[in-house]
Design a protein around this motif. Sequence first.
Motif, PDB file in Angstrom:
ATOM      1  N   THR A 144      53.047 100.434  14.849  1.00  0.00           N
ATOM      2  CA  THR A 144      53.462 101.580  15.651  1.00  0.00           C
ATOM      3  C   THR A 144      54.274 102.551  14.804  1.00  0.00           C
ATOM      4  OG1 THR A 144      53.472 100.302  17.709  1.00  0.00           O
ATOM      5  CG2 THR A 144      54.807 102.300  17.672  1.00  0.00           C
ATOM      6  N   PHE A 192      50.713 109.967  29.501  1.00  0.00           N
ATOM      7  CA  PHE A 192      50.828 109.633  28.078  1.00  0.00           C
ATOM      8  C   PHE A 192      49.659 110.142  27.251  1.00  0.00           C
ATOM      9  CE2 PHE A 192      52.049 107.332  24.421  1.00  0.00           C
ATOM     10  CZ  PHE A 192      50.905 106.860  23.873  1.00  0.00           C
ATOM     11  N   ASP A 193      48.449 109.673  27.550  1.00  0.00           N
ATOM     12  CA  ASP A 193      47.319 110.039  26.714  1.00  0.00           C
ATOM     13  C   ASP A 193      46.970 111.520  26.802  1.00  0.00           C
ATOM     14  OD1 ASP A 193      45.628 106.860  27.045  1.00  0.00           O
ATOM     15  OD2 ASP A 193      46.948 107.619  25.496  1.00  0.00           O
ATOM     16  N   ARG A 218      49.191 102.206  21.957  1.00  0.00           N
ATOM     17  CA  ARG A 218      49.514 101.804  23.333  1.00  0.00           C
ATOM     18  C   ARG A 218      48.968 100.412  23.637  1.00  0.00           C
ATOM     19  NH1 ARG A 218      47.867 105.273  28.732  1.00  0.00           N
ATOM     20  NH2 ARG A 218      49.252 104.232  30.194  1.00  0.00           N
ATOM     21  N   GLU A 222      51.386  97.401  24.913  1.00  0.00           N
ATOM     22  CA  GLU A 222      51.160  96.898  26.271  1.00  0.00           C
ATOM     23  C   GLU A 222      50.518  95.524  26.255  1.00  0.00           C
ATOM     24  OE1 GLU A 222      49.083  99.852  28.533  1.00  0.00           O
ATOM     25  OE2 GLU A 222      50.864 101.125  28.711  1.00  0.00           O
ATOM     26  N   THR A 227      56.281  98.451  26.678  1.00  0.00           N
ATOM     27  CA  THR A 227      56.075  99.825  27.155  1.00  0.00           C
ATOM     28  C   THR A 227      56.161 100.787  25.970  1.00  0.00           C
ATOM     29  OG1 THR A 227      58.446 100.138  27.611  1.00  0.00           O
ATOM     30  CG2 THR A 227      57.049  99.332  29.412  1.00  0.00           C
ATOM     31  N   LEU A 228      55.433 101.885  26.083  1.00  0.00           N
ATOM     32  CA  LEU A 228      55.452 102.916  25.060  1.00  0.00           C
ATOM     33  C   LEU A 228      55.660 104.262  25.740  1.00  0.00           C
ATOM     34  CD1 LEU A 228      55.046 103.406  21.987  1.00  0.00           C
ATOM     35  CD2 LEU A 228      52.676 103.942  22.512  1.00  0.00           C
TER      36      LEU A 228
END
Length: 253
Positions: A144, A192-193, A218, A222, A227-228
């Motif tokens: 990440t 998000f996306d 993500r 997940e 969580t992101l």
Amino acid sequence: MANRRLAATLAENAALHEQLLTQAREAGVHDERERMAREIHDTLAQGLTGIITQLHAAAHADDDHAGRERHIVAATALARESLTEARRSVHALRPEPLQTARLGEALAGVAGRWSALHGVPVRVTTTGTARAMLPETEVALLRTAQEALANVARHARATRVGVTLSYMEHEVALDVRDDGTGFDPARTGGDFDPAWSGRAATGGSGADRGGFGLVAMRQRIEGLSGTLQVESEPGAGTGISARVPAEPAEATA
């Protein structure tokens, strides 16, 4: 009569067992394809992007022979590092930075190399009591961070970046923040996306133009019940925050 019913039951059970095996194999193939897709993005795609950037800079160095040589050396180093990581990914091994160092030290090493390559200062901070985590947790957080830094290099036009690893009682958190151009999540409804996809389309801060890197990031977090989150504002930079359960490595020893 009883024998026929028993035979029918056994045949039914055998068919069900075969069906379950088929489904398990298909699920395993699907999971492995997703794993390889993430690893290819995190190793080959990022490495090739960096190599292209360095070779492009070398081609435009004009009469700056020292600068041209510096870019070529950087491109060669990236190629070697990407090849090593690709081989590790194929064999599902731990990333090279985690082979001999804890997560905090590995993050510092990754950030240091990224900073030297792109000329953007990075401050790495670790808070809380550092402890060994599950290998999949450390890999997910390292990947990440690598993806976040790659996005900053491609799109953020940042002058400084901060990476913070926080060990808490029940969670371990990774925060990557830059002072780049930022974007407005509200323009895409805050999801998000879509937010990051919109950011990519407009060339905003830290976005992955292909989109897959964000999806992979993500999925990794997940997949660990974490969580992101992404926070950003035009002209105020972008922050990425990943949080996963802090299950220590010895818990499964």
